[in-house]
Design a protein around this motif. Structure first.
Motif, mmCIF file in Angstrom:
data_model
loop_
_atom_site.group_PDB
_atom_site.id
_atom_site.type_symbol
_atom_site.label_atom_id
_atom_site.label_comp_id
_atom_site.label_asym_id
_atom_site.label_seq_id
_atom_site.Cartn_x
_atom_site.Cartn_y
_atom_site.Cartn_z
ATOM 1 N N THR A 163 0.808 -1.228 0.000
ATOM 2 C CA THR A 163 0.000 0.000 0.000
ATOM 3 C C THR A 163 0.836 1.271 0.000
ATOM 4 O OG1 THR A 163 -0.128 -0.106 2.419
ATOM 5 C CG2 THR A 163 -1.919 -1.147 1.176
ATOM 6 N N THR A 164 2.154 1.146 0.208
ATOM 7 C CA THR A 164 3.016 2.317 0.183
ATOM 8 C C THR A 164 4.237 2.035 -0.690
ATOM 9 O OG1 THR A 164 4.386 1.654 2.088
ATOM 10 C CG2 THR A 164 2.333 2.850 2.562
ATOM 11 N N ILE A 165 4.952 3.099 -1.055
ATOM 12 C CA ILE A 165 6.166 2.934 -1.858
ATOM 13 C C ILE A 165 7.196 2.120 -1.084
ATOM 14 C CG2 ILE A 165 8.112 4.153 -2.906
ATOM 15 C CD1 ILE A 165 6.221 6.429 -3.603
ATOM 16 N N GLY A 166 7.317 2.410 0.215
ATOM 17 C CA GLY A 166 8.279 1.676 1.041
ATOM 18 C C GLY A 166 7.975 0.191 1.094
ATOM 19 N N GLU A 167 6.693 -0.163 1.266
ATOM 20 C CA GLU A 167 6.297 -1.569 1.293
ATOM 21 C C GLU A 167 6.552 -2.234 -0.057
ATOM 22 O OE1 GLU A 167 2.250 -1.685 2.469
ATOM 23 O OE2 GLU A 167 2.652 -1.349 4.599
ATOM 24 N N THR A 168 6.331 -1.487 -1.138
ATOM 25 C CA THR A 168 6.549 -2.028 -2.482
ATOM 26 C C THR A 168 8.017 -2.352 -2.702
ATOM 27 O OG1 THR A 168 4.673 -0.773 -3.374
ATOM 28 C CG2 THR A 168 6.304 -1.580 -4.954
ATOM 29 N N VAL A 169 8.882 -1.423 -2.354
ATOM 30 C CA VAL A 169 10.327 -1.624 -2.518
ATOM 31 C C VAL A 169 10.803 -2.796 -1.671
ATOM 32 C CG1 VAL A 169 12.603 -0.600 -2.118
ATOM 33 C CG2 VAL A 169 10.781 0.768 -3.163
ATOM 34 N N GLN A 170 10.319 -2.865 -0.442
ATOM 35 C CA GLN A 170 10.706 -3.964 0.454
ATOM 36 C C GLN A 170 10.277 -5.308 -0.119
ATOM 37 O OE1 GLN A 170 8.773 -4.026 4.302
ATOM 38 N NE2 GLN A 170 10.398 -5.226 5.210
ATOM 39 N N ALA A 171 9.052 -5.390 -0.637
ATOM 40 C CA ALA A 171 8.553 -6.640 -1.212
ATOM 41 C C ALA A 171 9.376 -7.039 -2.431
ATOM 42 C CB ALA A 171 7.080 -6.491 -1.592
ATOM 43 N N GLN A 172 9.706 -6.063 -3.281
ATOM 44 C CA GLN A 172 10.513 -6.348 -4.464
ATOM 45 C C GLN A 172 11.901 -6.858 -4.077
ATOM 46 O OE1 GLN A 172 10.231 -2.478 -6.251
ATOM 47 N NE2 GLN A 172 8.498 -3.031 -7.560
ATOM 48 N N GLU A 173 12.503 -6.231 -3.081
ATOM 49 C CA GLU A 173 13.841 -6.642 -2.638
ATOM 50 C C GLU A 173 13.820 -8.044 -2.040
ATOM 51 O OE1 GLU A 173 14.986 -3.533 0.008
ATOM 52 O OE2 GLU A 173 15.730 -2.217 -1.595
ATOM 53 N N GLN A 174 12.783 -8.352 -1.268
ATOM 54 C CA GLN A 174 12.679 -9.683 -0.662
ATOM 55 C C GLN A 174 12.531 -10.760 -1.726
ATOM 56 O OE1 GLN A 174 9.379 -9.160 2.053
ATOM 57 N NE2 GLN A 174 10.709 -8.490 3.733
ATOM 58 N N LEU A 175 11.742 -10.478 -2.749
ATOM 59 C CA LEU A 175 11.555 -11.464 -3.816
ATOM 60 C C LEU A 175 12.841 -11.667 -4.609
ATOM 61 C CD1 LEU A 175 8.006 -10.496 -5.156
ATOM 62 C CD2 LEU A 175 8.630 -12.475 -3.771
ATOM 63 N N ARG A 176 13.562 -10.592 -4.867
ATOM 64 C CA ARG A 176 14.818 -10.716 -5.619
ATOM 65 C C ARG A 176 15.886 -11.453 -4.818
ATOM 66 N NH1 ARG A 176 15.187 -8.058 -10.281
ATOM 67 N NH2 ARG A 176 13.454 -6.688 -10.842
#
Length: 209
Positions: A163-176
């Motif tokens: 729901t936020t830019i910070g959460e999006t970046v964190q999710a992307q980094e975790q998946l990578r």
């Protein structure tokens, strides 16, 4: 119906949990049938769920992280007085050879435990559903420290849109950090160039760098 009376009252939820535990205790037994007859069950209606897979050693030498994981989640529930309905679901599987699986491993002896936390949405009342939703995501965020500690990966069907830019970046980094994202994107572009089999969540989480 019992939970709907007061779903965010921890004491009430504990009493409902005790009643449910007694019900299942009295329903114990053995049944043999085809898998589609055994595995079918009523999931309990609308609900919020988070389920993760974590490595738990090998079949011949389990490391007991599956037990410790649930203990630490339980400690968080107690310490924060979370109105957590039963059950904390737990199951076990062999490793997967699919590189995009949360249970992927190159070692055929590895085993994984899947653990799910839940909050039901027992009525159609909008205010109650909104309050339960807010409480569930607080519960989910509180258990993030345990997921990271045990290298637990979220079930693909349980991932919610950040729901936020910070959460999006964190999710992307975790998946990578866990999955071969570049290879996955390359295969998607090769086999589904128009991304017909995609959606907004997939495009967000797997956005090329």
């Amino acid at each position: 119906h019992l939970l709907a009376i007061d779903p965010l009252n921890t004491e009430h939820v504990m009493k409902v949990n005790q009643v449910e535990a007694e019900y299942w205790k009295k329903s114990e037994g053995v049944r043999v049938d085809w898998s589609d007859k055994i595995l079918g069950f009523d999931c309990g209606g609308a609900q919020w769920v988070s389920e993760v897979a974590l490595p738990t050693g090998q079949l011949a030498s389990p490391d007991m992280s599956d037990v410790q994981y649930v203990k630490e989640v339980y400690n968080i529930i107690e310490a924060n007085h979370i109105p957590a309905p039963a059950p904390i679901e737990q199951r076990w599987t062999a490793r997967s050879t699919a590189q995009m699986s949360p249970a992927y491993s190159s070692n055929s002896e590895d085993i994984f435990s899947w653990v799910g936390i839940i909050m039901y949405l027992p009525s159609e009342d909008p205010a109650q559903r909104e309050a339960i939703t807010k409480r569930f995501f607080q519960y989910f965020r509180m258990t993030d420290v345990v997921r990271k500690k045990f290298n637990a990966q979220e079930h693909w069907a349980k991932i919610e849109m950040p729901t936020t830019i910070g959460e999006t970046v964190q999710a992307q980094e975790q998946l990578r950090a866990r999955y071969p994202v570049e290879l996955f994107n390359a295969k998607r572009n090769e086999l589904d160039p128009g991304h017909i089999l995609s959606n907004h969540l997939i495009e967000t989480l797997f956005k090329p760098t």
